[in-house]
Design an enzyme around this catalytic site. Structure first.
Site, PDB file in Angstrom:
ATOM      1  N   TRP A  16      -9.607   2.437  -2.789  1.00  0.00           N
ATOM      2  CA  TRP A  16      -8.618   1.463  -3.264  1.00  0.00           C
ATOM      3  C   TRP A  16      -7.283   2.049  -2.800  1.00  0.00           C
ATOM      4  CZ3 TRP A  16      -7.910  -3.214  -5.549  1.00  0.00           C
ATOM      5  CH2 TRP A  16      -6.690  -3.487  -6.170  1.00  0.00           C
ATOM      6  N   GLU A  60      -4.772 -18.760 -22.644  1.00  0.00           N
ATOM      7  CA  GLU A  60      -5.584 -18.736 -21.407  1.00  0.00           C
ATOM      8  C   GLU A  60      -6.993 -18.183 -21.642  1.00  0.00           C
ATOM      9  OE1 GLU A  60      -4.476 -16.219 -18.144  1.00  0.00           O
ATOM     10  OE2 GLU A  60      -3.406 -14.842 -19.444  1.00  0.00           O
ATOM     11  N   LYS A  63      -8.263 -15.483 -10.659  1.00  0.00           N
ATOM     12  CA  LYS A  63      -7.511 -14.222 -10.771  1.00  0.00           C
ATOM     13  C   LYS A  63      -6.286 -14.256  -9.849  1.00  0.00           C
ATOM     14  CE  LYS A  63      -6.461 -10.203 -12.197  1.00  0.00           C
ATOM     15  NZ  LYS A  63      -5.832 -10.131 -13.536  1.00  0.00           N
ATOM     16  N   ASN A  70     -10.143  10.605  -5.426  1.00  0.00           N
ATOM     17  CA  ASN A  70      -9.599   9.477  -6.189  1.00  0.00           C
ATOM     18  C   ASN A  70      -8.366  10.029  -6.893  1.00  0.00           C
ATOM     19  OD1 ASN A  70      -9.063   7.206  -7.662  1.00  0.00           O
ATOM     20  ND2 ASN A  70     -10.660   7.576  -9.201  1.00  0.00           N
ATOM     21  N   GLY A  71      -7.225   9.368  -6.728  1.00  0.00           N
ATOM     22  CA  GLY A  71      -5.999   9.829  -7.393  1.00  0.00           C
ATOM     23  C   GLY A  71      -4.828   9.776  -6.428  1.00  0.00           C
ATOM     24  N   LYS A  83      -1.363 -15.240 -23.206  1.00  0.00           N
ATOM     25  CA  LYS A  83      -2.630 -14.519 -23.397  1.00  0.00           C
ATOM     26  C   LYS A  83      -3.576 -15.308 -24.290  1.00  0.00           C
ATOM     27  CE  LYS A  83      -2.906 -12.029 -20.711  1.00  0.00           C
ATOM     28  NZ  LYS A  83      -1.800 -12.414 -19.926  1.00  0.00           N
ATOM     29  N   GLU A 104       4.602 -14.121 -23.363  1.00  0.00           N
ATOM     30  CA  GLU A 104       3.387 -13.494 -22.833  1.00  0.00           C
ATOM     31  C   GLU A 104       2.262 -13.521 -23.863  1.00  0.00           C
ATOM     32  OE1 GLU A 104       2.295 -12.800 -20.100  1.00  0.00           O
ATOM     33  OE2 GLU A 104       0.615 -11.449 -20.472  1.00  0.00           O
ATOM     34  N   ARG A 114     -15.114  -1.564  -9.221  1.00  0.00           N
ATOM     35  CA  ARG A 114     -13.812  -0.864  -9.294  1.00  0.00           C
ATOM     36  C   ARG A 114     -12.842  -1.378  -8.248  1.00  0.00           C
ATOM     37  NH1 ARG A 114     -14.389   4.166 -11.921  1.00  0.00           N
ATOM     38  NH2 ARG A 114     -12.801   5.194 -10.650  1.00  0.00           N
ATOM     39  N   CYS A 147     -10.523   4.018  -6.696  1.00  0.00           N
ATOM     40  CA  CYS A 147     -11.512   4.527  -5.755  1.00  0.00           C
ATOM     41  C   CYS A 147     -12.784   4.923  -6.487  1.00  0.00           C
ATOM     42  CB  CYS A 147     -10.964   5.762  -5.036  1.00  0.00           C
ATOM     43  SG  CYS A 147      -9.426   5.463  -4.192  1.00  0.00           S
ATOM     44  N   HIS A 199      15.924 -25.925 -33.045  1.00  0.00           N
ATOM     45  CA  HIS A 199      16.244 -27.063 -32.166  1.00  0.00           C
ATOM     46  C   HIS A 199      14.996 -27.819 -31.750  1.00  0.00           C
ATOM     47  CE1 HIS A 199      20.327 -25.475 -31.974  1.00  0.00           C
ATOM     48  NE2 HIS A 199      19.762 -24.282 -31.893  1.00  0.00           N
TER      49      HIS A 199
HETATM   50  C1  AGP Z   1      -2.021 -13.787 -16.218  1.00  0.00           C
HETATM   51  O1  AGP Z   1      -2.766 -13.504 -17.403  1.00  0.00           O
HETATM   52  C2  AGP Z   1      -2.535 -14.968 -15.487  1.00  0.00           C
HETATM   53  N1  AGP Z   1      -3.884 -14.705 -15.097  1.00  0.00           N
HETATM   54  C3  AGP Z   1      -1.638 -15.522 -14.409  1.00  0.00           C
HETATM   55  O2  AGP Z   1      -0.544 -16.090 -15.075  1.00  0.00           O
HETATM   56  C4  AGP Z   1      -1.077 -14.537 -13.340  1.00  0.00           C
HETATM   57  O3  AGP Z   1      -0.146 -13.676 -13.952  1.00  0.00           O
HETATM   58  C5  AGP Z   1      -0.356 -15.384 -12.270  1.00  0.00           C
HETATM   59  O4  AGP Z   1      -1.306 -16.198 -11.654  1.00  0.00           O
HETATM   60  C6  AGP Z   1       0.357 -14.524 -11.217  1.00  0.00           C
HETATM   61  O5  AGP Z   1      -0.592 -13.768 -10.517  1.00  0.00           O
HETATM   62  P1  AGP Z   1      -0.055 -12.598  -9.548  1.00  0.00           P
HETATM   63  O6  AGP Z   1       0.646 -11.603 -10.426  1.00  0.00           O
HETATM   64  O7  AGP Z   1      -1.268 -12.032  -8.888  1.00  0.00           O
HETATM   65  O8  AGP Z   1       0.910 -13.196  -8.566  1.00  0.00           O
END
Ligand code: AGP
Length: 609
Positions: free
Chosen positions: A74, A489, A604, A100-101, A486, A482, A27, A2, A505
């Site tokens: 938010w 991407e 996103k 906010n909180g 990171k 992960e 935000r 928020c 393997h």
């Molecule tokens: C994560 O760094 C990526 N941007 C992507 O893999 C993301 O986690 C995936 O698209 C799932 O998104 P969501 O959690 O909003 O469902």
């Protein structure tokens, strides 16, 4: 998160507040509103959706008054709606609040206030504060706010005005940011710097527990004991863009550094180590489901899928429930065996990922109860799931998920521990010990974040490499995946995450002196195994970068570089071990000049198949 803006001075407040709220749009929010005092009356304008709708409303129904407060919401409690939008008022309409909180004990406060005759108009936790202040008000707003907040548990940044004290704003902060802008014959409050930059660069960053009494010509700060304290204003030199990122170069870096706070925010109201209790709002599993649970399916995409893989270890090892983890785009087409004795958990930061939504709907068609782990209140997943466990990370602006990932892990740990306890799978004393250790995880992350310069230096040494291998075992195998995601991407470098025991393997054929290998080698039951894997990789010329436990000197002879993390119960090691990998990926991408917050080809939220 928020956004709050308040103004008290000589000018009309509404436009200054509206402009300030627009500067806080980054935000993230789902509704907005402003209140102003004029002629002994407070008037409020609120709207759902983007701020331009509030702007239009103010054009048709202007707000007069030189004192006002405003808010972008938010949602955390209560769906996005005009009734739930801030500001919120007491019964009389004379006391108005923006917040906010999260107020942890708002239900019990709401009940006692309702029993005393207070009439509530919203589903929010915030509205409780307006009625509490009303109850405590006897002609002095500051005294009333102090009395009211003594009854409140939780996190708050607050702005409060009263029609009977038209040239005054009372504000307070506890576990949520709030600043004071110091002007000439005018003063401001805001959640963050960008809101006030056009009006003043002299700002006071309030400390935990501070109250502040604002008039047009005076700013008086009180500490949590009630004593007047001197808080020296800082002069802000940032430009507007820098200010949105809190002085960080990218949103991703800001969000990486927010993780100690966002994990604590996800704990809030749920984790009580001293009492040995977990209280999961939004998850109403009945005893019958808990006892008859035959299987858990976890379904997600990308980083959220990696969180699910950690969940498999937790639900099986802690709660003794067989668990399968599926990539959502595979799950929906493989005709899974699902029925009412299976719990389906869908994990989604955005709550809008098309494949994950399709998996949720398939599970519901097959009568499997669905729990959504989400960061976006009111998102489609949160509305269609039978149960919701929200992460409280605030909006994640960077496309590469960081704080949402550790927020998802936090939610999964809470759920797995709660199920283990309710299925009587772990002794009460062990349960309480685990909660205590879990509570300290944010402190461990803070220690790692202090090493960001070392990790940056390491990234600068290796950012020219074209291939990376990330290795992990057991609970940390998903963290290797992960870490690789990171890196690839945001830097566009080819990187693979692999189970370390699986290297022989196939992937071992890739290894030579041009292949840096990031190995998660923290202390745990598979430590010796991972050290053997390191030896195998070294023997082929691989350059080893080890994520290791502080105090482990032996690993120095096995690896060229070490990134040390604080010792922690192995169970919680994934949350700590991912932090150096997030930072490494970030600094490699920055060294390559990549667009870290908006990497090419990525969105996103992937709302299409
Ligand atoms: C994560 O760094 C990526 N941007 C992507 O893999 C993301 O986690 C995936 O698209 C799932 O998104 P969501 O959690 O909003 O469902």
């Amino acid at each position: 998160m928020c956004g709050i803006v308040g103004y008290v001075g000589k000018k009309q407040s509404a436009e200054i507040i509206r402009d300030g709220l627009c500067r806080l749009e980054y935000r993230g929010y789902d509704s907005a509103g402003i209140a102003a005092v004029s002629g002994g009356v407070i008037d409020v304008r609120r709207s759902v959706g983007k701020l331009h709708l509030l702007t239009e409303l103010l054009k048709t129904k202007p707000l007069a008054g030189t004192t006002g407060i405003g808010h972008t919401r938010w949602a955390t409690h209560g769906k996005p709606s005009e009734e739930n939008a801030h500001p919120h008022t007491d019964c009389s309409g004379k006391i108005v609040v923006v917040h906010n909180g999260i107020i942890e004990n708002y239900q019990e406060l709401k009940k006692s206030l309702s029993d005393a005759g207070h009439r509530f108009k919203s589903e929010t936790d915030t509205e409780v504060i307006a009625h509490l202040v009303e109850k405590e008000y006897h002609g002095d707003l500051l005294a009333a706010v102090k009395s009211a907040l003594k009854q409140v548990r939780g996190a708050y940044a607050l702005g409060i005005i009263c029609a009977d004290e038209p040239f005054r704003i009372i504000a307070a902060r506890q576990d949520a940011p709030l600043i004071v802008g110091v002007g000439d014959g005018e003063n401001f409050i805001a959640s963050d710097v960008p809101a006030l930059l056009p009006y003043t660069r002299s700002m006071i960053f309030l400390m935990e527990g501070d109250f502040v009494d604002l008039t047009p010509t005076a700013v008086t700060v009180y500490d949590r004991s009630g004593a007047v304290v001197k808080r020296v204003p800082e002069t802000i030199t940032w430009n507007a863009v820098q200010a949105e990122k809190g002085g960080y170069k990218h949103f991703m870096l800001k969000e990486i550094f927010e993780q100690p706070q966002t994990i604590q925010d996800t704990f809030r109201g749920r984790l009580y180590p001293d009492d040995g209790e977990i209280c999961l709002d939004g998850v109403q599993f009945n005893a019958q489901l808990i006892s008859s649970l035959s299987k858990i399916y976890i379904v997600a995409c990308g980083t959220s899928y990696h969180a699910g893989l950690v969940g498999k270890f937790l639900f099986e090892n802690l709660a003794g429930i067989p668990t399968e983890v599926d990539i959502a785009s595979e799950f929906r087409y493989r005709d899974p065996v699902l029925d009412e004795t299976c719990l389906t958990i869908v994990i989604s930061q955005s709550g809008e990922t098309a494949d994950t939504l399709a998996a949720l709907r398939l599970a519901k068609q097959r009568k499997s109860p669905v729990l959504g782990i989400c960061n976006a209140v009111g998102s489609t997943v949160s509305r269609e799931a039978d149960h919701v466990l929200y992460t409280h990370c605030g909006p994640e602006i960077g496309v590469a998920s960081t704080k949402a990932f550790t927020g998802q892990l936090t939610a999964i740990y809470l759920l797995a521990l709660d199920l283990a306890n309710r299925r009587k799978r772990i002794d009460k004393s062990v349960f309480k010990q685990l909660l205590t250790e879990f509570w300290k995880v944010p402190l461990g992350i803070q220690e790692i974040l202090k090493k960001s310069d070392d990790i940056e230096a390491l990234a600068k040494e290796y950012f020219h490499n074209k291939d990376f291998l990330f290795l992990g075992r057991n609970l940390n195998y998903p963290i290797a995946l992960e870490g690789a995601l990171k890196l690839k991407e945001i830097s566009y470098i080819h990187a693979e995450g692999y189970a370390a025991g699986e290297m022989k393997h196939g992937p071992i054929a890739l290894i030579d002196e041009n292949m840096p290998i990031m190995v998660i080698a923290t202390q745990g039951k598979v430590y010796d195994k991972i050290v053997s894997n390191i030896e195998e990789a070294k023997a082929r010329g691989g350059t080893i970068i080890a994520i290791a436990t502080e105090g482990d000197t032996a690993i120095k002879t096995k690896s060229r570089h070490q990134i040390y993390v604080p010792p922690v119960n192995e169970l919680f090691s994934p949350i700590l071990n991912v932090i150096p990998l997030q930072l490494f990926a970030y600094y490699v991408a920055v060294s390559l000049g990549c667009d870290v917050d908006q990497p090419r080809n990525l969105a996103k939220s992937v709302t299409v198949e």
